[in-house]
Design a protein around this motif. Structure first.
Motif, mmCIF file in Angstrom:
data_model
loop_
_atom_site.group_PDB
_atom_site.id
_atom_site.type_symbol
_atom_site.label_atom_id
_atom_site.label_comp_id
_atom_site.label_asym_id
_atom_site.label_seq_id
_atom_site.Cartn_x
_atom_site.Cartn_y
_atom_site.Cartn_z
ATOM 1 N N PRO A 1 41.240 108.698 12.084
ATOM 2 C CA PRO A 1 42.072 108.804 11.011
ATOM 3 C C PRO A 1 42.633 108.586 10.087
ATOM 4 N N GLY A 2 42.094 108.288 8.811
ATOM 5 C CA GLY A 2 42.459 107.192 7.605
ATOM 6 C C GLY A 2 42.246 106.132 7.486
ATOM 7 N N SER A 3 41.195 105.502 8.675
ATOM 8 C CA SER A 3 40.386 104.214 8.350
ATOM 9 C C SER A 3 39.335 104.218 8.972
ATOM 10 N N ILE A 4 38.633 104.239 8.250
ATOM 11 C CA ILE A 4 36.930 104.461 8.285
ATOM 12 C C ILE A 4 36.510 103.534 7.725
ATOM 13 N N LEU A 5 36.786 101.570 9.020
ATOM 14 C CA LEU A 5 35.487 101.026 8.109
ATOM 15 C C LEU A 5 34.844 99.843 8.895
ATOM 16 N N GLY A 6 34.515 99.254 8.847
ATOM 17 C CA GLY A 6 32.937 98.549 9.432
ATOM 18 C C GLY A 6 32.009 98.763 8.193
ATOM 19 N N LEU A 7 30.986 97.744 9.310
ATOM 20 C CA LEU A 7 29.841 98.235 8.954
ATOM 21 C C LEU A 7 28.351 98.693 10.008
ATOM 22 N N ARG A 8 27.557 99.447 8.938
ATOM 23 C CA ARG A 8 26.374 99.957 9.981
ATOM 24 C C ARG A 8 24.995 99.928 8.608
ATOM 25 N N PHE B 1 38.042 96.276 -5.462
ATOM 26 C CA PHE B 1 38.576 97.358 -3.469
ATOM 27 C C PHE B 1 39.451 95.809 -3.011
ATOM 28 N N SER B 2 40.779 97.621 -2.440
ATOM 29 C CA SER B 2 41.685 96.198 -1.775
ATOM 30 C C SER B 2 42.024 97.211 -0.731
ATOM 31 N N TRP B 3 41.757 96.508 0.546
ATOM 32 C CA TRP B 3 42.151 97.579 1.904
ATOM 33 C C TRP B 3 42.784 96.067 3.246
ATOM 34 N N GLY B 4 44.018 96.710 2.682
ATOM 35 C CA GLY B 4 44.633 95.426 3.473
ATOM 36 C C GLY B 4 44.247 94.041 3.189
ATOM 37 N N ILE C 1 46.241 98.704 15.373
ATOM 38 C CA ILE C 1 46.932 100.174 14.833
ATOM 39 C C ILE C 1 47.320 99.709 13.672
ATOM 40 N N ALA C 2 48.520 98.377 13.657
ATOM 41 C CA ALA C 2 50.018 98.291 12.724
ATOM 42 C C ALA C 2 49.712 97.266 11.428
ATOM 43 N N TYR C 3 48.178 96.947 11.826
ATOM 44 C CA TYR C 3 47.193 96.371 10.252
ATOM 45 C C TYR C 3 47.009 97.565 10.339
ATOM 46 N N ARG C 4 46.081 97.981 10.247
ATOM 47 C CA ARG C 4 45.522 99.371 9.708
ATOM 48 C C ARG C 4 46.042 100.684 9.279
ATOM 49 N N THR C 5 47.504 100.966 9.832
ATOM 50 C CA THR C 5 48.366 101.219 8.914
ATOM 51 C C THR C 5 48.763 100.576 7.825
ATOM 52 N N TYR C 6 48.592 99.566 7.748
ATOM 53 C CA TYR C 6 49.376 98.656 6.530
ATOM 54 C C TYR C 6 48.132 98.542 5.659
ATOM 55 N N ALA C 7 46.559 98.633 6.148
ATOM 56 C CA ALA C 7 45.925 98.383 5.321
ATOM 57 C C ALA C 7 45.473 100.005 4.654
#
Length: 302
Positions: free
Chosen positions: A117-124, A82-85, A61-67
């Motif tokens: 919310p605010g962190s939609i990350l990953g592969l699909r 694209f920069s995300w964390g 959670i801390a990393y996703r907030t920082y990212a």
């Protein structure tokens, strides 16, 4: 054309992630305190297990907030970044095939399973697009950026302006040829692991903390009381229940994890890698100091 930096919507995500981070940290502190007051036995073990369960998602959670705080989409004359964390993707504009809203798809795009919310990350996987990588914070503003290798789902706060500026950039043409670069958080871990010094500091700190936890667990059942320091006049504090000794390995391990993550942050830049090694070395030294602290705590004052 001037270069533009587009930011994803952050407000809702920062509120939710901030609440989650505060809540988990509060529960962890409360659980640690309760565990330090409990008698050794089933209740104590339950308190320890619950506290550890709450602590596990804290770094994520801390990393996703920082990212989310650092997230942006940089559209230049030659490339799109694209920069995300710690995740950075640099794509030459000549490699981009098209940009369109996700709502244009005939088959709806499935979102990553683990999202906040605010962190939609990953592969699909998508039946028409293949692999889609999400670097987004808001479903409502999703844009798809297609390259020959992969499709990216992003969420600039103003998707229409982003699409318009991208179209203008492609019409003007690139001024120079740039390579495609992909940087993943795991890449930094692997790169640091290849350093013999970093590997030694990581393993020594981890083993020290595991040994501290095991030693403390063995000591507690055979102790009647412990002493934790002295007051301002040099007189030892009143004895404490021995179970409170468990606070020391918990604090030591928490400092080790925070230091490990902070070291990875600085290791990304060659000129600041010395700071990473200093932080990791401090983690090992801290583990030794906590071992000494346990030794003093179980030694009766003279």
């Amino acid at each position: 054309m001037t270069e533009g930096i587009f930011y994803p919507p952050r407000q809702r995500g920062m509120v939710v992630l901030g609440i989650l981070l505060t809540l988990l940290a509060g529960i962890f502190a409360w659980g640690s305190w309760n565990a330090s007051q409990a008698e050794v036995g089933p209740v104590f073990m339950i308190q320890i297990l619950l506290t550890l369960a709450v602590a596990l998602p804290l770094p994520l959670i801390a990393y996703r907030t920082y990212a989310l705080i650092r997230a942006n989409y940089h559209l230049g004359r030659d490339k799109l970044i694209f920069s995300w964390g710690l995740r950075i993707e640099e794509i030459p504009l000549t490699d981009i095939e098209w940009v369109r809203p996700a709502t244009d798809l005939t088959v709806p795009l499935r979102l990553p399973r683990f999202r906040l919310p605010g962190s939609i990350l990953g592969l699909r996987r998508h039946p028409d697009l293949g692999t889609v990588e999400f670097l987004a914070s808001d479903v409502e503003t999703l844009l798809l950026v297609a390259t020959a290798k992969r499709v990216f789902a992003i969420s600039p706060a103003d998707p229409r302006r982003f699409a318009r500026d991208f179209q203008l950039a492609t019409e003007l043409g690139s001024l120079a040829s740039t390579p495609a670069i992909s940087t993943y958080p795991s890449f930094i871990v692997v790169e640091a692991w290849n350093s013999l010094l970093a590997r030694y500091l990581w393993l020594s700190g981890l083993l020290l903390n595991i040994g501290l936890l095991a030693w403390t667990s063995i000591l507690i059942p055979g102790l009647e009381s412990i002493t934790l320091g002295f007051n301002a006049t040099g007189v030892p504090h009143a004895p404490f229940p021995p179970v409170q000794l468990m606070l020391l390995p918990f604090i030591s391990f928490a400092l080790f994890v925070v230091g490990w993550i902070a070291g990875l942050y600085f290791y990304r830049w060659e000129e600041q890698q010395i700071l990473a090694f200093i932080i990791w070395a401090s983690g090992t030294l801290t583990g030794i100091l906590f071992l000494v602290a346990v030794l003093f705590a179980i030694t009766p004052p003279t």
